[in-house]
Design a protein around this motif. Structure first.
Motif, PDB file in Angstrom:
ATOM      1  N   LEU A  88       0.803  -1.222   0.000  1.00 24.69           N
ATOM      2  CA  LEU A  88       0.000   0.000   0.000  1.00 24.69           C
ATOM      3  C   LEU A  88       0.834   1.269   0.000  1.00 24.69           C
ATOM      4  O   LEU A  88       0.278   2.367   0.096  1.00 24.69           O
ATOM      5  CB  LEU A  88      -0.936  -0.003   1.221  1.00 24.69           C
ATOM      6  CG  LEU A  88      -1.966  -1.136   1.277  1.00 24.69           C
ATOM      7  CD1 LEU A  88      -2.780  -1.046   2.557  1.00 24.69           C
ATOM      8  CD2 LEU A  88      -2.879  -1.103   0.065  1.00 24.69           C
ATOM      9  N   GLU A  89       2.151   1.144  -0.105  1.00 21.33           N
ATOM     10  CA  GLU A  89       2.997   2.339  -0.129  1.00 21.33           C
ATOM     11  C   GLU A  89       2.613   3.227  -1.314  1.00 21.33           C
ATOM     12  O   GLU A  89       2.545   2.779  -2.461  1.00 21.33           O
ATOM     13  CB  GLU A  89       4.468   1.955  -0.236  1.00 21.33           C
ATOM     14  CG  GLU A  89       5.388   3.160  -0.227  1.00 21.33           C
ATOM     15  CD  GLU A  89       6.799   2.842  -0.705  1.00 21.33           C
ATOM     16  OE1 GLU A  89       7.673   3.709  -0.536  1.00 21.33           O
ATOM     17  OE2 GLU A  89       7.010   1.748  -1.253  1.00 21.33           O
ATOM     18  N   GLY A  90       2.361   4.487  -1.040  1.00 20.14           N
ATOM     19  CA  GLY A  90       2.037   5.440  -2.088  1.00 20.14           C
ATOM     20  C   GLY A  90       0.599   5.392  -2.569  1.00 20.14           C
ATOM     21  O   GLY A  90       0.172   6.248  -3.346  1.00 20.14           O
ATOM     22  N   LYS A  91      -0.165   4.408  -2.107  1.00 16.04           N
ATOM     23  CA  LYS A  91      -1.553   4.277  -2.560  1.00 16.04           C
ATOM     24  C   LYS A  91      -2.540   4.906  -1.576  1.00 16.04           C
ATOM     25  O   LYS A  91      -3.663   5.239  -1.950  1.00 16.04           O
ATOM     26  CB  LYS A  91      -1.888   2.797  -2.768  1.00 16.04           C
ATOM     27  CG  LYS A  91      -1.051   2.140  -3.865  1.00 16.04           C
ATOM     28  CD  LYS A  91      -1.374   0.671  -4.021  1.00 16.04           C
ATOM     29  CE  LYS A  91      -0.510   0.037  -5.105  1.00 16.04           C
ATOM     30  NZ  LYS A  91      -0.761  -1.423  -5.253  1.00 16.04           N
ATOM     31  N   VAL A  92      -2.139   5.016  -0.335  1.00 19.98           N
ATOM     32  CA  VAL A  92      -2.958   5.679   0.676  1.00 19.98           C
ATOM     33  C   VAL A  92      -2.064   6.593   1.489  1.00 19.98           C
ATOM     34  O   VAL A  92      -0.833   6.489   1.453  1.00 19.98           O
ATOM     35  CB  VAL A  92      -3.657   4.651   1.612  1.00 19.98           C
ATOM     36  CG1 VAL A  92      -4.619   3.756   0.838  1.00 19.98           C
ATOM     37  CG2 VAL A  92      -2.616   3.791   2.337  1.00 19.98           C
ATOM     38  N   SER A  93      -2.664   7.495   2.240  1.00 16.93           N
ATOM     39  CA  SER A  93      -1.862   8.384   3.087  1.00 16.93           C
ATOM     40  C   SER A  93      -1.181   7.584   4.194  1.00 16.93           C
ATOM     41  O   SER A  93      -1.611   6.468   4.534  1.00 16.93           O
ATOM     42  CB  SER A  93      -2.756   9.453   3.714  1.00 16.93           C
ATOM     43  OG  SER A  93      -3.687   8.864   4.618  1.00 16.93           O
ATOM     44  N   ASN A  94      -0.129   8.152   4.749  1.00 24.36           N
ATOM     45  CA  ASN A  94       0.619   7.446   5.788  1.00 24.36           C
ATOM     46  C   ASN A  94      -0.245   7.158   7.014  1.00 24.36           C
ATOM     47  O   ASN A  94      -0.161   6.086   7.615  1.00 24.36           O
ATOM     48  CB  ASN A  94       1.850   8.249   6.188  1.00 24.36           C
ATOM     49  CG  ASN A  94       2.800   7.446   7.060  1.00 24.36           C
ATOM     50  OD1 ASN A  94       3.191   6.338   6.696  1.00 24.36           O
ATOM     51  ND2 ASN A  94       3.174   7.982   8.207  1.00 24.36           N
ATOM     52  N   GLY A  95      -1.095   8.113   7.397  1.00 17.71           N
ATOM     53  CA  GLY A  95      -1.985   7.903   8.539  1.00 17.71           C
ATOM     54  C   GLY A  95      -2.935   6.748   8.302  1.00 17.71           C
ATOM     55  O   GLY A  95      -3.143   5.898   9.186  1.00 17.71           O
ATOM     56  N   MET A  96      -3.521   6.712   7.093  1.00 14.07           N
ATOM     57  CA  MET A  96      -4.434   5.612   6.765  1.00 14.07           C
ATOM     58  C   MET A  96      -3.688   4.288   6.700  1.00 14.07           C
ATOM     59  O   MET A  96      -4.204   3.252   7.127  1.00 14.07           O
ATOM     60  CB  MET A  96      -5.110   5.897   5.432  1.00 14.07           C
ATOM     61  CG  MET A  96      -6.080   4.799   4.975  1.00 14.07           C
ATOM     62  SD  MET A  96      -7.405   4.478   6.174  1.00 14.07           S
ATOM     63  CE  MET A  96      -8.336   6.012   6.058  1.00 14.07           C
ATOM     64  N   LEU A  97      -2.456   4.316   6.193  1.00 13.24           N
ATOM     65  CA  LEU A  97      -1.654   3.091   6.111  1.00 13.24           C
ATOM     66  C   LEU A  97      -1.410   2.511   7.495  1.00 13.24           C
ATOM     67  O   LEU A  97      -1.544   1.297   7.708  1.00 13.24           O
ATOM     68  CB  LEU A  97      -0.319   3.391   5.420  1.00 13.24           C
ATOM     69  CG  LEU A  97       0.690   2.234   5.336  1.00 13.24           C
ATOM     70  CD1 LEU A  97       0.073   1.010   4.671  1.00 13.24           C
ATOM     71  CD2 LEU A  97       1.952   2.664   4.609  1.00 13.24           C
ATOM     72  N   ILE A  98      -1.085   3.368   8.450  1.00 20.26           N
ATOM     73  CA  ILE A  98      -0.833   2.893   9.818  1.00 20.26           C
ATOM     74  C   ILE A  98      -2.110   2.320  10.437  1.00 20.26           C
ATOM     75  O   ILE A  98      -2.074   1.283  11.106  1.00 20.26           O
ATOM     76  CB  ILE A  98      -0.258   4.040  10.679  1.00 20.26           C
ATOM     77  CG1 ILE A  98       1.161   4.371  10.218  1.00 20.26           C
ATOM     78  CG2 ILE A  98      -0.258   3.650  12.163  1.00 20.26           C
ATOM     79  CD1 ILE A  98       1.786   5.562  10.918  1.00 20.26           C
TER      80      ILE A  98
END
Length: 367
Positions: free
Chosen positions: A116-126
């Motif tokens: 998911l790197e680059g596909k969603v924001s970092n906050g959403m990724l976490i």
């Protein structure tokens, strides 16, 4: 001609519950005796001043600020896994699968970071990493719990086998994601973007794990001692028949409790991958899933005592490297000292629960 049966000079009697200060006194005496035996063994086998050895162990664990933080962080990891296993153990469900549940939680976190790197924001990724890791750990614990609740399978064997499956799954995906190809390892995930890296608390990369361990310790203590679910766990652990007679749905309690254990283990996997190592390996749990079994048992399933048990084991383990450097002794020597100390600590529990009563004294008390 009947001979009078010879009576033993002493016999073992179960104690009434000791006050906390008496139990503490017995445990402290056991630790002092263990250190004395360690000193004697050190002098006989190496000729080295035992005070110097103990000083090196302390320096290895707390010699610098960085060493102190690492010791506290490793203590938090071991403590969290022990806390995860405790509800199941208290229910007499022998969950030996902590290692696999941590691995599968870490694998889920790594998958989110890579895919998911680059596909969603970092906050959403976490957020997705947290959900995926906890859910994966719960599923991994649910499988043996379901079979135990439904068909009474041996949970020790099934949870142990789940460890091997988790290890092989991680090994498979390491080959799939390896960088560079043919290296057999992933390396640091998202090193340039830091996507999925958990935030540092007050600028410290060590503090997050410690704070999470503190919160889970308080939660688990309250959950086991002051909630309906904790009461049901205790009743099921005492007797499944009694639990059924009291109207407790035993299969439901088994599955619910194991899923809680899996959730906390999955959380540890997330913290290891997203917060500490930023990569995934088959040995990322470092055998702590098995050491945590000892911590939980040593502490008699008391989350507060587990803090000290975890700290003791990590303290000795961290000191091993310093002994090797300072005196040329290998890591196994520290394991010997750790084994002696653990032997005394575990052995002292006998004197907390029982006492030795001599025959003459017993006859006087009877009169």
């Amino acid at each position: 001609m009947n001979k009078k049966k010879k009576e033993l000079f002493f016999h073992i009697v179960k104690r009434d519950a000791l006050p906390w200060y008496s139990s503490l006194r017995i445990r402290m005496t056991a630790i002092l005796l263990a250190l004395l035996v360690c000193a004697i063994v050190t002098t006989i086998t190496t000729g080295i001043n035992p005070v110097q050895v103990f000083g090196s162990v302390f320096a290895g664990a707390f010699g610098t600020a960085r060493k102190t933080w690492i010791t506290l962080q490793n203590t938090a990891i071991l403590l969290l896994i022990a806390l995860a296993l405790t509800p199941a153990f208290k229910m007499k469900f022998w969950n030996i699968g902590g290692e696999g549940q941590v691995l599968i939680g870490g694998l889920a976190a790594a998958a989110c970071m890579i895919c998911l790197e680059g596909k969603v924001s970092n906050g959403m990724l976490i957020v997705l990493m947290v959900i995926a890791s906890i859910a994966s750990g719960m599923v991994w614990a649910f499988i043996p719990a379901f079979f135990k609740a439904k068909w009474g399978t041996n949970e020790t064997l099934s949870t142990l086998m789940m460890n091997y499956i988790a290890t092989q799954l991680v090994a498979f995906f390491i080959i799939v994601w390896e960088v560079p190809k043919g290296s057999g390892k992933i390396g640091i995930i998202n090193q340039n973007s830091n996507a999925g890296w958990l935030p540092q608390v007050f600028g410290s990369k060590y503090l997050l794990m410690i704070l999470v361990a503190m919160v889970i310790t308080v939660f688990m203590y309250i959950y086991l001692n002051y909630t309906k679910q904790g009461y049901e766990i205790s009743v099921v652990g005492e007797s499944e028949n009694t639990a059924k007679y009291a109207g407790i749905k035993v299969p439901k309690v088994i599955i619910r409790t194991m899923m809680l254990s899996g959730a906390v283990c999955g959380l540890v996997g997330l913290l290891l991958v997203g917060g500490i190592n930023h990569t995934i390996t088959t040995t990322i749990a470092g055998g702590q899933g098995f050491t945590a079994v000892l911590v939980s048992w040593m502490s008699k399933f008391n989350p507060l005592i587990m803090v000290f048990s975890s700290a003791l084991i990590i303290f000795m383990d961290r000191g091993a490297g310093e002994i090797s450097t300072a005196f040329g002794l290998n890591h196994s020597y520290s394991d010997i000292l750790t084994g002696i100390i653990l032997f005394f600590i575990i052995g002292c529990e006998f004197f907390i629960s029982y006492r030795i009563q001599f025959r003459k004294k017993a006859e006087k008390e009877a009169k």
